[in-house]
Design an enzyme around this catalytic site. Structure first.
Site, PDB file in Angstrom:
ATOM      1  CB  ILE A 150     -10.835   3.257 -17.245  1.00  0.00           C
ATOM      2  CG1 ILE A 150      -9.469   2.416 -16.847  1.00  0.00           C
ATOM      3  CG2 ILE A 150     -11.123   4.195 -16.305  1.00  0.00           C
ATOM      4  CD1 ILE A 150      -8.714   3.223 -15.544  1.00  0.00           C
ATOM      5  NE  ARG A 225       0.182   8.662 -13.280  1.00  0.00           N
ATOM      6  CZ  ARG A 225      -0.782   7.039 -12.524  1.00  0.00           C
ATOM      7  NH1 ARG A 225      -1.906   7.339 -12.151  1.00  0.00           N
ATOM      8  NH2 ARG A 225      -0.027   6.336 -13.043  1.00  0.00           N
ATOM      9  CG  ASP A 248      -8.242   9.087  -7.053  1.00  0.00           C
ATOM     10  OD1 ASP A 248      -8.532   8.463  -6.085  1.00  0.00           O
ATOM     11  OD2 ASP A 248      -8.147   7.892  -8.112  1.00  0.00           O
ATOM     12  CD  GLU A 253      -1.447  12.404  -6.770  1.00  0.00           C
ATOM     13  OE1 GLU A 253      -0.939  11.161  -7.189  1.00  0.00           O
ATOM     14  OE2 GLU A 253      -2.187  13.029  -7.619  1.00  0.00           O
ATOM     15  CG  HIS A 272      -3.483   9.111  -7.465  1.00  0.00           C
ATOM     16  ND1 HIS A 272      -2.550   9.406  -7.771  1.00  0.00           N
ATOM     17  CD2 HIS A 272      -3.399   7.465  -8.061  1.00  0.00           C
ATOM     18  CE1 HIS A 272      -2.349   8.580  -9.348  1.00  0.00           C
ATOM     19  NE2 HIS A 272      -3.001   7.854  -8.527  1.00  0.00           N
TER      20      HIS A 272
END
Length: 311
Positions: A150, A225, A248, A253, A272
């Site tokens: 990524i 994360r 994100d 969460e 997310h």
């Protein structure tokens, strides 16, 4: 080799891809079930579902023949602490580099081109010509913390916008800085992008000192994360309006409705979903199928997170 594949619709494509591998018996299972059938208990490989991958954690104890857990995510933090020592844990690193890097680029541009303000003006029918100060990516310096698939995909996309990128990883190598260089690099960059895994070493990495070292008006982008960032420290910095952020992922969460992060200035939040575009599930399963093919051929899968360890 018997492989458990979720019976949910998103996993249908995976069942078809894996069934094409020689010597494989695909057995469907309900990731919400409390008990497995006798056929399911005989599985050698467990693939958690595409969505809500943590749900079958409780089924591990019902799989006496299990030797391998194949994830459909790049992150392995939800499983790494629960997979027994004599099993292999493999992730889907590289599968979603395209969609996630697109999200990162779109998030940076959203903040730089002031789209949140423009949309607010639009809702009131206000022609806000020259009332919004937009910025450009050209010439900006972007620090990417995490030099996996990524991170490199982000670097490639940013080059098209004439931005300069610097990558940092857990180990220094050619064109990649080591973690000891990170504090000095923070103040030299306009954007800091997080694309690293959540591990004991990275939990809370982005704390008050990290954020204070970022330059004024810098942008923090987290697509990895939520636990990597100290949420209270971030809220404090955002309230001072010294930096901005695109998230994100969050900690906690899902983010509670009354959490102060929602209303902090200079932040945009998505739930997310940076990897979620049409066809992402197939991308993940194609990587998973390749990892399992390598295992069938007697090789160590290239995306192995945990190898068999002595109990």
């Amino acid at each position: 080799m018997r492989i458990l594949v979720s019976s949910e619709p998103d996993d249908e494509v995976g069942a078809g891809l894996l069934a094409q591998l020689p010597g494989v018996d695909v057995v469907r299972y309900d990731p919400t079930a409390a008990e497995l059938t006798a056929e399911q208990r005989g599985a050698d490989v467990l693939i958690p579902p595409y969505r809500g991958s943590h749900r079958p954690l409780g089924l591990l104890a019902q799989l006496p023949k299990l030797s391998y857990v194949q994830l459909l995510t790049a992150g392995a933090d939800e499983w790494s602490g629960d997979v027994p020592a004599d099993k292999i844990l493999v992730n889907a690193r590289g599968a979603v580099a395209g969609p996630v890097s697109e999200w990162i680029l779109s998030a940076i541009l959203t903040l730089y081109r002031q789209w949140p303000d423009l949309v607010r003006f639009q809702t009131t029918g206000t022609w806000a010509h020259r009332r919004v100060e937009a910025d450009t990516l050209a010439g900006k310096r972007v620090l990417i913390v995490g030099a996996g698939a990524i991170g490199w995909a982000v670097a490639r996309r940013l080059s098209a916008f004439d931005a300069e990128t610097t990558l940092v990883a857990s180990t220094a190598r050619a064109d990649v800085h080591g973690p000891d260089e990170l504090p000095a690099l923070l103040g030299e960059h306009d954007v800091v992008v997080l694309t690293l895994p959540l591990t004991p070493a990275t939990t809370g990495l982005v704390d008050a000192d990290f954020l204070a070292a970022m330059r004024d008006d810098a942008v923090l982008v987290n697509a990895s994360r939520g636990g990597i960032v100290d949420t209270d420290a971030l809220v404090s910095e955002l309230k001072s309006e010294r930096i901005r952020a695109a998230l994100d992922v969050t900690d906690p969460e899902p983010l509670p409705q009354d959490h102060p992060l929602w209303t902090s200035p200079g932040v945009i939040i998505s739930p997310h979903m940076s990897r979620t575009v049409p066809g992402t599930n197939e991308l993940c399963y194609r990587v998973a199928a390749e990892q399992i093919r390598q295992h069938l051929d007697g090789q160590t899968p290239t995306n192995t997170v945990l190898e068999r360890r002595a109990k």
